[in-house]
Design an enzyme around this catalytic site. Structure first.
Site, short mmCIF file in Angstrom:
data_model
loop_
_atom_site.label_atom_id
_atom_site.label_comp_id
_atom_site.label_asym_id
_atom_site.label_seq_id
_atom_site.Cartn_x
_atom_site.Cartn_y
_atom_site.Cartn_z
N GLU A 259 -1.29 -6.38 13.24
CA GLU A 259 -1.68 -7.56 12.45
C GLU A 259 -3.07 -8.01 12.89
O GLU A 259 -3.37 -7.96 14.09
CB GLU A 259 -0.69 -8.70 12.71
CG GLU A 259 0.63 -8.53 12.01
CD GLU A 259 1.59 -9.69 12.28
OE1 GLU A 259 1.13 -10.83 12.51
OE2 GLU A 259 2.80 -9.43 12.28
N HIS A 277 3.36 -12.48 7.83
CA HIS A 277 3.78 -13.32 8.97
C HIS A 277 3.94 -14.78 8.54
O HIS A 277 3.32 -15.69 9.10
CB HIS A 277 2.79 -13.20 10.13
CG HIS A 277 3.43 -13.46 11.46
ND1 HIS A 277 3.10 -12.78 12.61
CD2 HIS A 277 4.39 -14.35 11.84
CE1 HIS A 277 3.82 -13.22 13.62
NE2 HIS A 277 4.61 -14.17 13.18
P1 NAD Z 1 15.71 -16.58 20.93
O1 NAD Z 1 15.17 -16.37 22.30
O2 NAD Z 1 16.37 -17.87 20.62
O3 NAD Z 1 16.72 -15.41 20.56
C1 NAD Z 1 16.49 -14.06 20.87
C2 NAD Z 1 17.82 -13.41 21.15
O4 NAD Z 1 17.60 -12.02 21.34
C3 NAD Z 1 18.50 -13.93 22.43
O5 NAD Z 1 19.83 -14.32 22.14
C4 NAD Z 1 18.44 -12.76 23.39
O6 NAD Z 1 19.55 -12.71 24.25
C5 NAD Z 1 18.40 -11.58 22.44
N1 NAD Z 1 17.77 -10.38 22.96
C6 NAD Z 1 16.69 -10.27 23.77
N2 NAD Z 1 16.36 -8.97 23.94
C7 NAD Z 1 17.25 -8.26 23.21
C8 NAD Z 1 17.43 -6.87 22.97
N3 NAD Z 1 16.60 -5.96 23.50
N4 NAD Z 1 18.46 -6.49 22.18
C9 NAD Z 1 19.30 -7.40 21.65
N5 NAD Z 1 19.19 -8.73 21.84
C10 NAD Z 1 18.16 -9.14 22.60
O7 NAD Z 1 14.48 -16.31 19.95
P2 NAD Z 1 14.29 -16.85 18.46
O8 NAD Z 1 13.67 -18.20 18.50
O9 NAD Z 1 15.55 -16.66 17.71
O10 NAD Z 1 13.17 -15.84 17.93
C11 NAD Z 1 13.47 -14.49 17.65
C12 NAD Z 1 12.23 -13.73 17.24
O11 NAD Z 1 11.65 -14.31 16.08
C13 NAD Z 1 11.11 -13.69 18.28
O12 NAD Z 1 10.58 -12.39 18.33
C14 NAD Z 1 10.06 -14.60 17.72
O13 NAD Z 1 8.77 -14.26 18.15
C15 NAD Z 1 10.24 -14.33 16.23
N6 NAD Z 1 9.67 -15.36 15.37
C16 NAD Z 1 9.01 -14.95 14.26
C17 NAD Z 1 8.42 -15.89 13.40
C18 NAD Z 1 7.71 -15.45 12.17
O14 NAD Z 1 6.81 -16.15 11.73
N7 NAD Z 1 8.11 -14.36 11.55
C19 NAD Z 1 8.51 -17.25 13.71
C20 NAD Z 1 9.22 -17.64 14.84
C21 NAD Z 1 9.79 -16.68 15.67
#
Ligand code: NAD
Length: 303
Positions: A259, A277
């Site tokens: 990106e 995004h």
């Molecule tokens: P979070 O930390 O609340 O949840 C992540 C979950 O993934 C946790 O429960 C953790 O135990 C689990 N996890 C970690 N590594 C893992 C693996 N290898 N396999 C399986 N499970 C695993 O995070 P969140 O707030 O739910 O965010 C999730 C994702 O969304 C992040 O990558 C964040 O950067 C992304 N995000 C994207 C946008 C967007 O604009 N598209 C916006 C916000 C967040």
């Protein structure tokens, strides 16, 4: 009160509130790393989203900095350990955007299952109305199995919405064993791959892809994959192969490797629904991010 440098776009309401609290606020977006190094020294707080990179040289120059606030979730644009080693707090606003990302993931599921993005594109190209209609017999989400990889904040928001739509929800998480949502069944990674009609990823950025060739091979024929997590959690070359071979019904991607220059083959793929995004890009998420930033400033500098 504090001198605050706002480096990326945040809600105007939040900026007004900071000023009303007596903070001195300077908004300077789109700085080069050199400009940032030159600008940062007098500031005690720095507010960034994902665009500004806060690397070692910036931290070294930030002699007065007490806190770096990332409006949003992922803090991979900040050298967190180094900042903390210099006594600088690094905070984020993790929950503010979760409902918005979950809604976008759902929107993409509808888009893929009902050819919404594909039809928009084809109709605008002037393709024959009846031909598009004939080739776009979709599927309903109700009754399908959604497999959520990573049942954290966003995964849970998505699970609740999918259950309300009559989907069956299974989830795999590397750490969470009980998501606390009635109707969500925790399964192994392989079970999720083989049982889900739609797989949606909600894990943090990983060093290597969670979904690659081997994982695509284990999926149901006609599966759909949704990535609103981070570019690179799905191997993009393997994804293209799985789309072209007919293994996948479709895919949706909000986050890309490289990106802001995503692979053209993915963006232009007829079976892929794409957004640049946009997960957290809603009025509501921006307002909540602003509110959380104010809360953090109050904690660090007193209200
Ligand atoms: P979070 O930390 O609340 O949840 C992540 C979950 O993934 C946790 O429960 C953790 O135990 C689990 N996890 C970690 N590594 C893992 C693996 N290898 N396999 C399986 N499970 C695993 O995070 P969140 O707030 O739910 O965010 C999730 C994702 O969304 C992040 O990558 C964040 O950067 C992304 N995000 C994207 C946008 C967007 O604009 N598209 C916006 C916000 C967040």
């Amino acid at each position: 009160m504090a001198k605050i440098l706002v480096c990326d776009k945040i809600s105007p309401t939040a900026i007004e509130r900071m000023k009303a609290l007596g903070h001195e606020v300077v908004v300077k977006t789109g700085m080069t790393p050199e400009e940032l190094i030159e600008t940062v020294p007098p500031f005690e707080a720095m507010i960034v989203r994902s665009a500004t990179k806060v690397r070692v040289p910036v931290i070294d120059a930030a002699k007065n900095l007490k806190v770096i606030i990332r409006g949003g979730v992922g803090i991979d644009n900040i050298d967190v350990d180094y900042a903390r080693s210099k006594g600088i707090e690094v905070r984020n606003t993790p929950a503010a955007s979760s409902p918005s990302v979950a809604e976008l993931a759902l929107g993409h599921m509808f888009s893929v299952y009902r050819f919404i993005a594909a039809s928009t594109w084809r109709m605008r190209q002037g393709e024959d109305f009846k031909k598009i209609k004939k080739e776009s017999q979709g599927r309903e989400l109700a009754g399908k199995t959604l497999g959520i990889i990573g049942i954290g904040r966003i995964g849970k928001e998505l699970a609740k919405r999918a259950l309300a739509l009559g989907m069956k929800v299974i989830a795999y998480d590397a750490y969470v064993t009980d998501p606390g949502i009635e109707g969500v069944t925790m399964v192994s990674f392989d079970e999720l791959l083989s049982q889900a009609d739609i797989i949606s990823l909600h894990v943090p950025k990983t060093d290597k892809p969670i979904i690659g060739r081997e994982e695509f091979a284990k999926m149901k024929d006609g599966a759909v994959i949704i990535n609103t997590a981070r570019g690179g959690v799905v191997d993009e070359d393997a994804l293209l192969e799985a789309l072209d071979s007919g293994k996948l019904y479709g895919a949706a991607i909000d986050v890309f490797v490289g990106e802001p220059n995503p692979k053209p083959e993915l963006v232009n793929h007829p079976k892929v629904s794409v957004t640049p995004h946009l997960g957290a890009s809603t009025n509501e998420a921006q307002e909540r991010i602003g509110e959380e930033i104010i809360k953090i400033l109050n904690e660090v500098f007193g209200s």
